[in-house]
Design a protein around this motif. Structure first.
Motif, PDB file in Angstrom:
ATOM      1  N   ALA A  55       0.822  -1.291   0.129  1.00 12.53           N
ATOM      2  CA  ALA A  55      -0.003   0.041   0.185  1.00 12.53           C
ATOM      3  C   ALA A  55       0.862   1.100  -0.073  1.00 12.53           C
ATOM      4  O   ALA A  55       0.580   2.134  -0.790  1.00 12.53           O
ATOM      5  N   ARG A  56       1.935   1.072   0.515  1.00 12.53           N
ATOM      6  CA  ARG A  56       2.935   2.359   0.859  1.00 12.53           C
ATOM      7  C   ARG A  56       3.466   2.548  -0.657  1.00 12.53           C
ATOM      8  O   ARG A  56       3.598   3.832  -1.175  1.00 12.53           O
ATOM      9  N   SER A  57       3.727   1.429  -1.565  1.00 12.92           N
ATOM     10  CA  SER A  57       4.342   1.711  -2.797  1.00 12.92           C
ATOM     11  C   SER A  57       3.291   2.147  -3.417  1.00 12.92           C
ATOM     12  O   SER A  57       3.601   3.057  -4.348  1.00 12.92           O
ATOM     13  N   ASN A  58       2.197   1.599  -3.404  1.00 13.24           N
ATOM     14  CA  ASN A  58       0.916   2.495  -4.456  1.00 13.24           C
ATOM     15  C   ASN A  58       0.683   3.721  -4.090  1.00 13.24           C
ATOM     16  O   ASN A  58       0.492   4.869  -5.049  1.00 13.24           O
ATOM     17  N   ALA A  59       0.897   4.312  -2.795  1.00 10.28           N
ATOM     18  CA  ALA A  59       0.665   5.781  -2.442  1.00 10.28           C
ATOM     19  C   ALA A  59       1.860   6.492  -3.213  1.00 10.28           C
ATOM     20  O   ALA A  59       1.656   7.734  -3.689  1.00 10.28           O
ATOM     21  N   LEU A  60       2.958   5.986  -3.249  1.00  9.26           N
ATOM     22  CA  LEU A  60       3.983   6.603  -3.641  1.00  9.26           C
ATOM     23  C   LEU A  60       3.986   6.665  -5.311  1.00  9.26           C
ATOM     24  O   LEU A  60       4.220   7.865  -5.943  1.00  9.26           O
ATOM     25  N   LYS A  61       3.452   5.644  -6.016  1.00  7.40           N
ATOM     26  CA  LYS A  61       3.221   5.663  -7.475  1.00  7.40           C
ATOM     27  C   LYS A  61       2.170   6.595  -7.966  1.00  7.40           C
ATOM     28  O   LYS A  61       2.301   7.096  -8.770  1.00  7.40           O
ATOM     29  N   SER A  62       0.996   6.647  -6.983  1.00  8.01           N
ATOM     30  CA  SER A  62      -0.318   7.381  -7.430  1.00  8.01           C
ATOM     31  C   SER A  62      -0.067   8.706  -7.224  1.00  8.01           C
ATOM     32  O   SER A  62      -0.889   9.715  -7.711  1.00  8.01           O
ATOM     33  N   GLY A  63       0.810   9.141  -6.081  1.00 11.56           N
ATOM     34  CA  GLY A  63       1.086  10.505  -5.904  1.00 11.56           C
ATOM     35  C   GLY A  63       0.496  10.770  -4.794  1.00 11.56           C
ATOM     36  O   GLY A  63       0.425  12.027  -4.268  1.00 11.56           O
ATOM     37  N   THR A  64      -0.220  10.016  -4.267  1.00 11.33           N
ATOM     38  CA  THR A  64      -1.001  10.176  -2.940  1.00 11.33           C
ATOM     39  C   THR A  64       0.084  10.756  -1.809  1.00 11.33           C
ATOM     40  O   THR A  64      -0.321  11.528  -0.764  1.00 11.33           O
ATOM     41  N   ALA A  65       1.153  10.031  -1.919  1.00  9.13           N
ATOM     42  CA  ALA A  65       2.400  10.780  -1.155  1.00  9.13           C
ATOM     43  C   ALA A  65       3.415  11.064  -2.041  1.00  9.13           C
ATOM     44  O   ALA A  65       3.546  10.626  -2.998  1.00  9.13           O
ATOM     45  N   ASP A  66       3.907  12.577  -1.641  1.00 10.55           N
ATOM     46  CA  ASP A  66       4.836  12.900  -2.599  1.00 10.55           C
ATOM     47  C   ASP A  66       6.235  12.113  -2.287  1.00 10.55           C
ATOM     48  O   ASP A  66       7.154  12.362  -3.336  1.00 10.55           O
ATOM     49  N   GLY A  67       6.670  11.451  -1.209  1.00 13.24           N
ATOM     50  CA  GLY A  67       7.652  10.783  -1.062  1.00 13.24           C
ATOM     51  C   GLY A  67       7.990  10.074   0.312  1.00 13.24           C
ATOM     52  O   GLY A  67       6.773  10.182   1.093  1.00 13.24           O
ATOM     53  N   GLY A  68       8.943   9.517   0.530  1.00 11.20           N
ATOM     54  CA  GLY A  68       9.109   8.865   1.617  1.00 11.20           C
ATOM     55  C   GLY A  68      10.314   8.122   1.897  1.00 11.20           C
ATOM     56  O   GLY A  68      11.204   7.752   0.928  1.00 11.20           O
TER      57      GLY A  68
END
Length: 545
Positions: free
Chosen positions: A256-269
């Motif tokens: 889910a974290r990877s998906n958030a990064l790919k989707s742009g839901t998260a800008d980075g991590g």
């Protein structure tokens, strides 16, 4: 997932360099450990080209506290690095510069005198004084605080205000590491008045914090997110935030974290799941970058009364580990077998010594037949070794399964005990949680680029000595190293500790890998390395275009 204090950050500390950097690190891209194809290690990402209203950052877990004295893991320190500050500051290129202290002097080995920066404002607008520094440091020593950093101050006899902007520490004996750790959590400064006002609520969603960093805590919606806002009165113009606010989200599931990064839901991590490296590289949604690291994945022995109490069995288990395949499965192929418990990146304080004291170490042996014979010679064939595993991070189960396979190949009955993430973390703070366990996988990092910091956790009785290993020769050698002010000479003495640790194997080295960060296309400017745990990394992030 800060699995402990055999665990530790790479700050090139204020080592004994008075007011400026005590060491130097790479300032340009360099080959990653092991010469891994397709990736480099560099301390920073390309600089920001503009400002942002806000950006969102992904954490793999919600911070359990924002109390600087209790922050002992990646999530809380990742947030606090932007909110609270230390007397000294580690930079992305592994140097140390003045922070809330502009200078220090050491008139004798048992006295440290810090000159404080004037005009520094807390987030509530009040001005920092020597009283705040005294209160902040003394609080680390107070047993009522329960700080895991308390042992750092074990040699401190007194902390005194000796001027309006001067604080003096008086020691019972010389302690080089104490000063070095003023660039990490032990050197964090909070408002004395706010500490008194917040009381037991300090560092919680209810009580908050009131520090001096470039961002202030705006809100903490427990279970949902943390928001920071720009501190307009921040003292350091070169680190004035390029974003008005930062929002942290908590995503425990690695997919889910990877998906958030790919989707742009998260800008980075930071600390990108290694299982997602290839997906993120090929996604076209941003950049996967690698930075300097002082961490190594190790196996810490928890019980020296069982099968692993026999040195031959520890040696055998080390020899049976297929580290190269472990790296492929646990670290996405990015890394190298660890030559010693403290990683190569922890040897940055005296870089001229790294080649002779670390690089010349032999690669860990891989010889299943010889390992099996050692187990037979020890009379340990068929004996049980219990390894704890958890869903806390994918690499934990990968390494645990590899240990089980290796042990069975050489005649040991390796059992895996799976525990919940919170129970896994308890192993490193609660001795009772270690009952019935023989081995735990740790991800140990140094808070300083001085490997001596890592090796302090193997002293008799230390908080981070999880298996209560004790070796008189080691303890004497540690005290000798910790009283040596010259970094190069201290490195030589630390090499003696490294030799003893490799000979006795209270910790079995497994692998080391660079630090990782993913930046979506919208943002850039982030430091890439583990220095982000104490450097205000969010202040340098801005628009990529």
């Amino acid at each position: 997932m800060r699995m402990p204090r055999t665990i530790a950050l790479l700050t090139c500390t204020a080592a004994l360099a008075a007011t400026t950097a005590a060491c130097s690190g790479a300032t340009k891209p360099q080959a990653a450990p092991g010469g891994g194809a397709g990736y480099e290690v560099s301390p920073t990402s390309p600089p920001a080209k503009g400002t942002l209203d806000s950006f969102t950052w992904s954490l793999y877990a919600e911070p359990y506290t924002l109390d600087y004295a209790l922050a002992y893991d990646y999530p809380p320190n990742t947030v606090l690095a932007n909110v609270c500050e230390q007397l000294f500051r580690v930079t992305p290129d592994m140097k140390v510069e003045p922070g809330l202290a502009v200078a220090y002097k050491q008139p004798d080995p048992r006295t440290l005198v810090y000159t404080l920066r004037s005009g520094v404002k807390f987030h509530d607008g009040t001005t920092m004084t020597a009283d705040d520094v005294v209160a902040s440091l003394k609080r680390q020593m107070d047993p009522k605080t329960g700080s895991p950093w308390g042992s750092v101050f074990k040699n401190v006899d007194a902390i005194e205000k000796t001027g309006p902007l001067e604080v003096t520490l008086r020691l019972g004996k010389a302690d080089v590491l104490l000063h070095e750790l003023m660039a990490a959590s032990p050197g964090t400064i909070e408002s004395a008045a706010y500490l008194a006002k917040a009381g037991k609520d300090y560092g919680t969603p209810k009580g908050g914090v009131n520090c001096t960093g470039p961002f202030a805590l705006d809100s903490w919606d427990q279970g949902a997110g943390i928001t920071l806002k720009k501190h307009a009165a921040y003292w350091d113009a070169k680190l004035a935030p390029k974003s008005d606010s930062v929002k942290f989200t908590f995503i425990e599931d690695s997919a889910a974290r990877s998906n958030a990064l790919k989707s742009g839901t998260a800008d980075g991590g930071y600390m990108v799941p290694s299982s997602s490296f290839e997906q993120l590289r090929s996604s076209g949604k941003g950049s996967l970058l690698f930075g300097p690291n002082t961490a190594a994945s190790n196996l810490a022995v928890l019980d020296f009364h069982g099968a692993l109490g026999n040195l031959k069995v520890r040696q055998a288990l080390s020899m049976a580990l297929d580290r190269k395949n472990i790296i492929k499965a646990a670290a996405g192929g990015v890394g190298v077998p660890a030559k010693a418990p403290a990683a190569r990146g922890a040897w940055a304080l005296a870089p001229e010594k790294t080649a002779s004291l670390y690089d010349t170490l032999p690669e860990p042996a891989y010889d299943v037949a010889a390992a099996k014979k050692l187990v037979q010679d020890a009379g340990a064939t068929g004996r049980t070794v219990t390894v704890v595993t958890s869903t806390l991070a994918p690499e934990i189960s990968v390494v645990a399964n590899a240990v089980q396979a290796a042990g069975r190949q050489i005649g040991l009955d390796v059992k895996l005990k799976s525990v919940a993430p919170e129970a896994y973390s308890s192993i490193f703070v609660d001795p009772n949680a270690r009952t019935g366990l023989d081995l735990v996988i740790t991800n140990g990092y140094d808070n300083t680029p001085d490997p001596l910091e890592f090796y302090q956790y193997l002293r008799t009785g230390d908080f981070g000595n999880y298996g209560n290993w004790s070796n008189a020769e080691y303890d004497v050698a540690f005290d000798r190293a910790n009283s040596e002010p010259d970094p190069a000479k201290r490195a030589e003495r630390t090499a003696e500790l490294q030799m003893i640790a490799l000979r006795e194997l209270p910790i079995i080295p497994v692998y080391e890998a660079p630090y990782s960060v993913f930046l979506g296309k919208r943002v850039t400017g982030a430091p890439t390395g583990i220095a982000q745990l104490y450097y205000p990394w969010a202040a340098t992030i801005g628009a990529a275009k």
